[in-house]
Design an enzyme around this catalytic site. Structure first.
Site, short mmCIF file in Angstrom:
data_model
loop_
_atom_site.label_atom_id
_atom_site.label_comp_id
_atom_site.label_asym_id
_atom_site.label_seq_id
_atom_site.Cartn_x
_atom_site.Cartn_y
_atom_site.Cartn_z
N VAL A 1 -13.53 -5.21 23.28
CA VAL A 1 -12.71 -6.41 23.27
C VAL A 1 -11.81 -6.37 24.49
O VAL A 1 -11.07 -5.40 24.69
CB VAL A 1 -11.87 -6.51 21.98
CG1 VAL A 1 -11.04 -7.79 21.99
CG2 VAL A 1 -12.75 -6.45 20.75
N CYS A 2 -11.88 -7.41 25.31
CA CYS A 2 -11.02 -7.55 26.49
C CYS A 2 -11.18 -6.32 27.40
O CYS A 2 -12.27 -5.97 27.80
CB CYS A 2 -9.59 -7.78 26.04
SG CYS A 2 -8.46 -8.30 27.33
N SER A 3 -10.07 -5.65 27.72
CA SER A 3 -10.12 -4.54 28.67
C SER A 3 -10.78 -3.30 28.10
O SER A 3 -10.95 -2.31 28.81
CB SER A 3 -8.72 -4.20 29.17
OG SER A 3 -7.87 -3.83 28.11
#
Length: 324
Positions: A106-108
């Site tokens: 998720v994301c970074s």
């Protein structure tokens, strides 16, 4: 299969992204007739972990818990774009994929998968603000910056924050069918599937470059976006031949007159859709697209969504004045 899920947490984890994974995979919804996953939050760096919000969390599970998971998910965290990761964490992720299980970021969190070499040769994504960094740090990865999530075999990556919900529901839909994914989405009060990608959320102001010879023409173009204009007309205004004007324009702006004009018109349309009650036809007229159909075509090409959907996203139902 999606019977056993482990969330791998590192120091400075973002609570929201962690919460998304706990909400989709870790909640017992058996009273609604929905499947229940064997779920665990796994610490990658000691039992007590910091969050970027200033509090700590603890879990009794270590890296050995990953060996039984069908899915290992990695939420975002602070400084994930440039930090180093323990080799035992990276090896655990490699082993997860090697034995046929799946990994989700998720994301970074995508940077953790990249450090493990799991993005090499694979399509992937992350938050639009980090996509350039992800490409530079892991040049073998095929980064797609405009999408909400990418499913490339055993590796699933998602864009910023709420896109983790989209990717998680996608996995539930694959494993248990659309009825289960839809039921979870209803409980979470989120759409089971979102149209478009993250292109509509990206801040893309045109760079202000030094324009020695076409600066005056650029200013005139900005003030007259609703008017038809050709390279020949613009060249005449700049007192150049069309060929010289096109060359100078490319040199000083980094793009062609047509692309520059199109981007400015889309930016203005976004602004009007967010801040005004004008109909989509009126917005199309003010931005030089002529009619709603032409505006819709360029919006879908540039942002992956329609003017009406964009307005609904950034203004809510009260901002709707016309179907586009």
């Amino acid at each position: 299969m999606l019977n056993n899920v482990a969330v791998l947490v590192l120091d400075d984890v973002h609570p929201f992204e962690l919460g998304v994974l706990c909400e989709v995979f870790g909640l017992d919804r058996s009273e609604d007739g929905l499947p229940v996953q064997d779920f665990a939050v796994v610490s990658a760096e000691g039992r007590a972990l910091r969050t970027h919000a200033g509090f700590t969390i603890s879990t009794p599970y270590g890296l050995d818990r990953l060996a039984e998971a069908d899915l290992v998910a990695v939420p975002a965290g602070s400084s994930f774009t440039d930090r180093e990761y323990p080799e035992e964490v990276l090896e655990a992720l490699r082993q997860t994929v090697a034995r046929g299980a799946r990994v989700l970021s998720v994301c970074s969190g995508a940077f953790v998968l990249g450090a493990a070499g799991l993005l090499d040769g694979r399509r992937c994504t992350t938050h639009w603000r980090h996509s350039g960094t992800l490409s530079r740090r892991y040049p073998k990865a095929v980064v797609e910056p405009d999408v909400l999530y990418v499913d490339d075999g055993p590796v699933i990556t998602s864009a910023g924050t709420a896109a983790g919900i989209d990717a998680a529901l996608h996995l539930v839909r694959q494993a248990h069918g659309p009825a289960v994914a839809n039921a979870i989405a209803r409980r979470m009060v989120v759409p089971p599937h979102r149209d478009g990608g993250q292109a509509q959320y990206v801040e893309r102001p045109l760079p202000r470059t030094r324009c020695d010879t076409v600066g005056g023409t650029l200013a005139w173009m900005e003030r007259h976006l609703d008017q038809e204009m050709t390279v020949e007309q613009l060249a005449e205004r700049a007192h150049m031949s069309p060929r010289t004007f096109a060359r100078r324009f490319q040199q000083e702006t980094g793009t062609t007159p047509y692309r520059w004009l199109l981007r400015q018109r889309v930016l203005l349309a976004q602004h009007l859709l967010e801040t005004s009650d004008e109909t989509v036809d009126m917005v199309a007229g003010r931005t030089g697209f002529g009619n709603a159909a032409a505006l819709r075509h360029q919006f879908v090409r540039s942002l992956g969504t329609t003017p009406n959907a964009y307005r609904r996203t950034f203004r809510g139902p009260s901002g709707l004045t016309e179907v586009a």
